[in-house]
Motif scaffolding. Structure first.
Motif, PDB file in Angstrom:
ATOM      1  N   THR A  10       0.824  -1.209   0.000  1.00 50.77           N
ATOM      2  CA  THR A  10       0.000   0.000   0.000  1.00 50.77           C
ATOM      3  C   THR A  10       0.856   1.256   0.000  1.00 50.77           C
ATOM      4  N   VAL A  13       2.672   1.761  -3.348  1.00 54.28           N
ATOM      5  CA  VAL A  13       1.743   2.146  -4.407  1.00 54.28           C
ATOM      6  C   VAL A  13       1.324   3.607  -4.246  1.00 54.28           C
ATOM      7  N   LEU A  14       1.046   4.028  -3.007  1.00 50.18           N
ATOM      8  CA  LEU A  14       0.667   5.429  -2.765  1.00 50.18           C
ATOM      9  C   LEU A  14       1.796   6.389  -3.139  1.00 50.18           C
ATOM     10  N   ALA A  17       2.192   6.408  -6.963  1.00 51.76           N
ATOM     11  CA  ALA A  17       1.048   7.084  -7.587  1.00 51.76           C
ATOM     12  C   ALA A  17       1.143   8.596  -7.394  1.00 51.76           C
ATOM     13  N   ALA A  18       1.555   9.042  -6.198  1.00 51.58           N
ATOM     14  CA  ALA A  18       1.707  10.475  -5.954  1.00 51.58           C
ATOM     15  C   ALA A  18       2.818  11.051  -6.835  1.00 51.58           C
ATOM     16  N   TYR A  19       3.901  10.315  -6.995  1.00 50.07           N
ATOM     17  CA  TYR A  19       4.994  10.762  -7.855  1.00 50.07           C
ATOM     18  C   TYR A  19       4.530  10.890  -9.303  1.00 50.07           C
ATOM     19  N   LEU A  20       3.867   9.846  -9.794  1.00 54.84           N
ATOM     20  CA  LEU A  20       3.407   9.877 -11.186  1.00 54.84           C
ATOM     21  C   LEU A  20       2.352  10.964 -11.418  1.00 54.84           C
ATOM     22  N   ALA A  21       1.454  11.152 -10.447  1.00 51.18           N
ATOM     23  CA  ALA A  21       0.445  12.209 -10.581  1.00 51.18           C
ATOM     24  C   ALA A  21       1.108  13.586 -10.578  1.00 51.18           C
TER      25      ALA A  21
END
Length: 176
Positions: A10, A13-14, A17-21
């Motif tokens: 988790t 992934v968070l 995901a925050a980096y990619l966003a």
């Protein structure tokens, strides 16, 4: 494989995901005109991402637990099941830990390569198995004895499931 302790993903992934966003949002306005600036910002924010992923990666490397028919594998170490004392596994299974005790035991389990807190300098404290310098915060530590008299400290996420699998594996090992 009789037992494999799953590592939660988790947090990883968070963070990813925050980096990619974040880099995707920055890229909306900058990519057509200033791709160099955008790549520089990607690299800069990668320097923030890597420390956030260091703990899950080290937990995977040093505290991954697998039990097969002959061997207990913790991190980089392989321990034959025949070397473990089943009575110590039973005693560890009867010892129930609360969340506060779990955090306290993970803070006290240190095996850093420094002169002071080494396990050899701690008057016979159990040796942390796996190759890490300490038990990760929040992981429960299980102390098991070997037939040679040594004590092994193993960091685990699911104490009850690990001890049940280890009990089953050692009972079948000692029956053969």
């Amino acid at each position: 494989m009789l037992y494999t302790e799953k590592m939660p993903k988790t947090w990883s992934v968070l963070c990813i995901a925050a980096y990619l966003a974040g880099i995707g949002y920055m890229g909306i306005d900058t990519i057509p005109d200033e791709i160099g600036l955008w790549l520089g910002l990607c690299a800069l924010f990668l320097l923030v991402l890597l420390p956030c992923l260091a703990v899950p990666i080290s937990k995977f490397i040093y505290h991954r637990i697998q039990i097969d028919a002959q061997t207990l594998r913790v991190g980089r170490e392989h321990i034959p099941l025949a070397d473990l004392d089943p009575a110590s596994i039973e005693a560890a299974a009867l010892d129930v830990h609360t969340a506060a005790q779990r955090h306290a035991s993970s803070l006290a389990t240190v095996n850093a390569p420094l002169p002071g807190p080494r396990s050899t300098d701690q008057g016979g404290a159990p040796r942390l198995v796996g190759g890490g310098w300490g038990a990760p915060m929040g992981m429960s530590t299980v102390v098991i004895r070997t037939w040679q008299g040594g004590q092994l400290s193993i960091a685990t996420r699911d104490r009850a499931a690990f001890l049940a699998a280890l009990r089953q594996a050692t009972s079948t090992q000692h029956q053969n």
